[in-house]
Design a protein around this motif. Structure first.
Motif, PDB file in Angstrom:
ATOM      1  N   VAL A 250       0.836  -1.203   0.000  1.00  0.00           N
ATOM      2  CA  VAL A 250       0.000   0.000   0.000  1.00  0.00           C
ATOM      3  C   VAL A 250       0.873   1.256   0.000  1.00  0.00           C
ATOM      4  N   ARG A 251       1.901   1.268   0.837  1.00  0.00           N
ATOM      5  CA  ARG A 251       2.777   2.435   0.895  1.00  0.00           C
ATOM      6  C   ARG A 251       3.449   2.693  -0.444  1.00  0.00           C
ATOM      7  N   GLN A 252       3.958   1.625  -1.056  1.00  0.00           N
ATOM      8  CA  GLN A 252       4.645   1.807  -2.329  1.00  0.00           C
ATOM      9  C   GLN A 252       3.673   2.176  -3.440  1.00  0.00           C
ATOM     10  N   GLY A 253       2.470   1.576  -3.417  1.00  0.00           N
ATOM     11  CA  GLY A 253       1.491   1.911  -4.439  1.00  0.00           C
ATOM     12  C   GLY A 253       1.106   3.376  -4.403  1.00  0.00           C
ATOM     13  N   LEU A 254       0.834   3.912  -3.210  1.00  0.00           N
ATOM     14  CA  LEU A 254       0.495   5.339  -3.077  1.00  0.00           C
ATOM     15  C   LEU A 254       1.682   6.217  -3.447  1.00  0.00           C
ATOM     16  N   ASN A 255       2.886   5.778  -3.095  1.00  0.00           N
ATOM     17  CA  ASN A 255       4.084   6.548  -3.390  1.00  0.00           C
ATOM     18  C   ASN A 255       4.311   6.668  -4.890  1.00  0.00           C
ATOM     19  N   VAL A 256       4.213   5.538  -5.590  1.00  0.00           N
ATOM     20  CA  VAL A 256       4.411   5.548  -7.041  1.00  0.00           C
ATOM     21  C   VAL A 256       3.304   6.345  -7.727  1.00  0.00           C
ATOM     22  N   GLU A 257       2.073   6.157  -7.268  1.00  0.00           N
ATOM     23  CA  GLU A 257       0.954   6.881  -7.872  1.00  0.00           C
ATOM     24  C   GLU A 257       1.156   8.385  -7.777  1.00  0.00           C
ATOM     25  N   SER A 258       1.482   8.875  -6.578  1.00  0.00           N
ATOM     26  CA  SER A 258       1.631  10.321  -6.406  1.00  0.00           C
ATOM     27  C   SER A 258       2.841  10.856  -7.153  1.00  0.00           C
ATOM     28  N   GLY A 259       3.836   9.990  -7.393  1.00  0.00           N
ATOM     29  CA  GLY A 259       5.006  10.428  -8.137  1.00  0.00           C
ATOM     30  C   GLY A 259       4.775  10.540  -9.624  1.00  0.00           C
ATOM     31  N   LEU A 260       3.739   9.874 -10.129  1.00  0.00           N
ATOM     32  CA  LEU A 260       3.523   9.847 -11.577  1.00  0.00           C
ATOM     33  C   LEU A 260       2.260  10.555 -12.042  1.00  0.00           C
ATOM     34  N   ASN A 261       1.232  10.628 -11.186  1.00  0.00           N
ATOM     35  CA  ASN A 261      -0.045  11.111 -11.725  1.00  0.00           C
ATOM     36  C   ASN A 261      -0.034  12.588 -12.080  1.00  0.00           C
ATOM     37  N   ASP A 262       0.814  13.400 -11.404  1.00  0.00           N
ATOM     38  CA  ASP A 262       0.866  14.808 -11.790  1.00  0.00           C
ATOM     39  C   ASP A 262       1.407  14.974 -13.200  1.00  0.00           C
ATOM     40  N   GLY A 263       2.411  14.183 -13.559  1.00  0.00           N
ATOM     41  CA  GLY A 263       2.921  14.246 -14.922  1.00  0.00           C
ATOM     42  C   GLY A 263       1.949  13.678 -15.943  1.00  0.00           C
ATOM     43  N   MET A 264       1.220  12.635 -15.571  1.00  0.00           N
ATOM     44  CA  MET A 264       0.270  12.020 -16.493  1.00  0.00           C
ATOM     45  C   MET A 264      -0.932  12.912 -16.767  1.00  0.00           C
ATOM     46  N   VAL A 265      -1.232  13.822 -15.855  1.00  0.00           N
ATOM     47  CA  VAL A 265      -2.353  14.750 -16.047  1.00  0.00           C
ATOM     48  C   VAL A 265      -2.005  15.850 -17.050  1.00  0.00           C
ATOM     49  N   LEU A 266      -0.731  16.159 -17.195  1.00  0.00           N
ATOM     50  CA  LEU A 266      -0.319  17.307 -18.003  1.00  0.00           C
ATOM     51  C   LEU A 266      -0.815  17.260 -19.446  1.00  0.00           C
ATOM     52  N   PRO A 267      -0.739  16.126 -20.155  1.00  0.00           N
ATOM     53  CA  PRO A 267      -1.264  16.121 -21.535  1.00  0.00           C
ATOM     54  C   PRO A 267      -2.737  16.486 -21.606  1.00  0.00           C
ATOM     55  N   PHE A 268      -3.524  15.977 -20.668  1.00  0.00           N
ATOM     56  CA  PHE A 268      -4.950  16.329 -20.652  1.00  0.00           C
ATOM     57  C   PHE A 268      -5.125  17.824 -20.396  1.00  0.00           C
ATOM     58  N   PHE A 269      -4.334  18.353 -19.472  1.00  0.00           N
ATOM     59  CA  PHE A 269      -4.441  19.772 -19.120  1.00  0.00           C
ATOM     60  C   PHE A 269      -4.161  20.668 -20.321  1.00  0.00           C
ATOM     61  N   VAL A 270      -3.065  20.417 -21.042  1.00  0.00           N
ATOM     62  CA  VAL A 270      -2.708  21.301 -22.152  1.00  0.00           C
ATOM     63  C   VAL A 270      -3.686  21.149 -23.315  1.00  0.00           C
ATOM     64  N   LEU A 271      -4.195  19.934 -23.538  1.00  0.00           N
ATOM     65  CA  LEU A 271      -5.172  19.753 -24.615  1.00  0.00           C
ATOM     66  C   LEU A 271      -6.496  20.425 -24.279  1.00  0.00           C
ATOM     67  N   PHE A 272      -6.939  20.339 -23.028  1.00  0.00           N
ATOM     68  CA  PHE A 272      -8.156  21.040 -22.617  1.00  0.00           C
ATOM     69  C   PHE A 272      -7.965  22.553 -22.743  1.00  0.00           C
ATOM     70  N   LEU A 273      -6.775  23.022 -22.357  1.00  0.00           N
ATOM     71  CA  LEU A 273      -6.488  24.452 -22.451  1.00  0.00           C
ATOM     72  C   LEU A 273      -6.480  24.911 -23.904  1.00  0.00           C
TER      73      LEU A 273
END
Length: 437
Positions: free
Chosen positions: A150-173
């Motif tokens: 659980v600790r590692q799953g949350l750690n990896v998720e938080s380390g990657l999801n901000d970068g993975m959101v960026l393509p959606f953000f710029v395309l929506f913008l």
């Protein structure tokens, strides 16, 4: 003394004051994020008026962008492919299913609650509030009573999801009329912000990592300058993407992956611990800037937003932290074998932080028509997350850890007990409370 000097002195004062009592506050609900955000509210327009967006707007946004750039780079640098495969399912499910569903659900729930925004402005709200920030609930992923999976799953998720959101953000913008990305069009934004920035990040990160690895193998570089070199790679990736009209954030995030990978592969391999130390200075600097960024957020976003609260904004903020996060997590973990308390724990600890703040301010800079409402929604949601996730991290980690320990003593094949490889621990300037015996 200029207004900027007073603001700098105030920020330094809050930072120094927290540093002096950081260990004493570690086991209490008063987290670093709460202290810095609260300090920002007190120093902002609704308080003492020392920090105001009108006076220091450009410098404040630059500082926040620098913080996010360094956090994106070092988070991506610390993630290895085997971390994505550890346990066989958790990081992949949270990022591949949960994150996408969070963006969509946040978009859909914003529709009835935030009237006046266009369809793509509503999509921006969903994207801005999708990434999580582990620093706001650090005890939730550092308490050793919580199973490593659980600790590692949350750690990896938080380390990657901000970068993975960026393509959606710029395309929506790019779909919102009047923004700088809209001038390029969706197709132009795709090629410049996604394809070109990704290519630049890969090239700069990989070449930088291999050059540093060879220099270290020949004993040409000291450990101190090795850490400075990592900072230079992150800045170079961001800057070159910006001058080519791409996305500096995407380039920095991808460069972090490539840089870390290059340090750990081929030739005289860099030990995992050494690769981790290489990013230590960059990571600590990024995290310090992130805490200062939360102070600025409290001053120029959250404080003014509190003066214009409405039931619609508050309700959306509550739903964003609960339904928008927890329902996608629950769906993503269907069939995983994890017990309900584990699914609830993972679903709750999805705090919103620096990435949401910076992306929200970038929307402000783009002069989107519904910017005032978007800023208030982001401000209240992140502010509520800082408070609720910060206060609940230590007690819920302890309670969940005790539940797991008692169940593991009776059940030998718990899914939560799945072995995981040793993960590279991302350092934070946020102290954590020692676990109870």
């Amino acid at each position: 003394m200029s207004d900027t000097s007073w603001a700098g002195a105030a920020v330094a004062g809050v930072t120094a004051a927290y540093a002096l009592v950081s260990r004493r506050l570690a086991p209490t609900p008063l987290t670093a994020a709460i202290v810095f955000v609260g300090g920002g509210i007190a120093l902002g327009p609704v308080g003492l008026g020392v920090i105001e967006l009108e006076h220091e707007g450009g410098g404040l946004l630059a500082l926040l962008e620098a913080a996010l750039t360094l956090v994106l780079f070092t988070d991506a640098m610390s993630v290895r492919m085997r971390d994505m495969r550890s346990g066989g399912f958790l990081p992949g499910r949270l990022l591949g299913i949960g994150l996408l569903m969070s963006i969509v659900l946040g978009w859909l729930l914003a529709w009835p609650l935030l009237p006046g925004l266009t369809v793509w402005e509503l999509a921006l709200v969903g994207a801005v509030l999708a990434p999580t920030d582990a620093a706001l609930g650090k005890s939730a992923i550092s308490d050793t009573r919580v199973p490593a999976l659980v600790r590692q799953g949350l750690n990896v998720e938080s380390g990657l999801n901000d970068g993975m959101v960026l393509p959606f953000f710029v395309l929506f913008l790019a779909a919102v009329p009047g923004t700088s990305y809209a001038e390029e069009g969706v197709a132009g934004t795709f090629w410049r912000a996604l394809v070109l920035s990704t290519a630049l990040g890969l090239g700069i990160g990989w070449v930088g990592g291999r050059v540093l690895q060879r220099s270290r193998a020949r004993h040409w570089v000291t450990s101190e300058w090795r850490q400075v070199f990592a900072l230079a790679v992150a800045v170079a990736a961001y800057a070159l993407a910006v001058v080519t009209h791409g996305s500096g954030f995407i380039a920095a995030w991808v460069a972090g992956f490539a840089f870390g990978r290059a340090l750990r592969s081929g030739g005289p391999a860099e030990p995992v611990s050494g690769a981790d130390r290489t990013g230590e200075f960059t990571e600590n600097l990024g995290n310090l800037l992130a805490m200062v960024g939360l102070l600025i957020f409290g001053a120029v976003v959250l404080g003014p937003a509190l003066e214009h609260l409405s039931w619609r904004i508050v309700l959306y903020a509550v739903l964003s932290l609960t339904v928008v996060r927890m329902v996608p997590v629950a769906i993503a973990l269907l069939g995983s074998g994890l017990r309900l308390p584990t699914v609830a724990y993972i679903g709750w600890f999805g705090p919103r932080g620096l990435a949401s703040v910076v992306l929200g301010l970038l929307v402000v800079e783009e002069h989107v028509a519904g910017v005032d409402l978007i800023a208030r929604v982001v401000g209240v949601t992140v502010g509520l997350s800082v408070l609720l996730h910060g206060v609940s991290a230590v007690p819920l980690a302890g309670r969940y850890g005790r539940w797991y320990r008692q169940l593991a003593a009776r059940v030998s094949d718990l899914r939560e007990s799945t072995p995981t490889p040793d993960a590279i621990t991302r350092r934070r300037l946020v102290p954590t409370a020692p676990p109870e015996p």
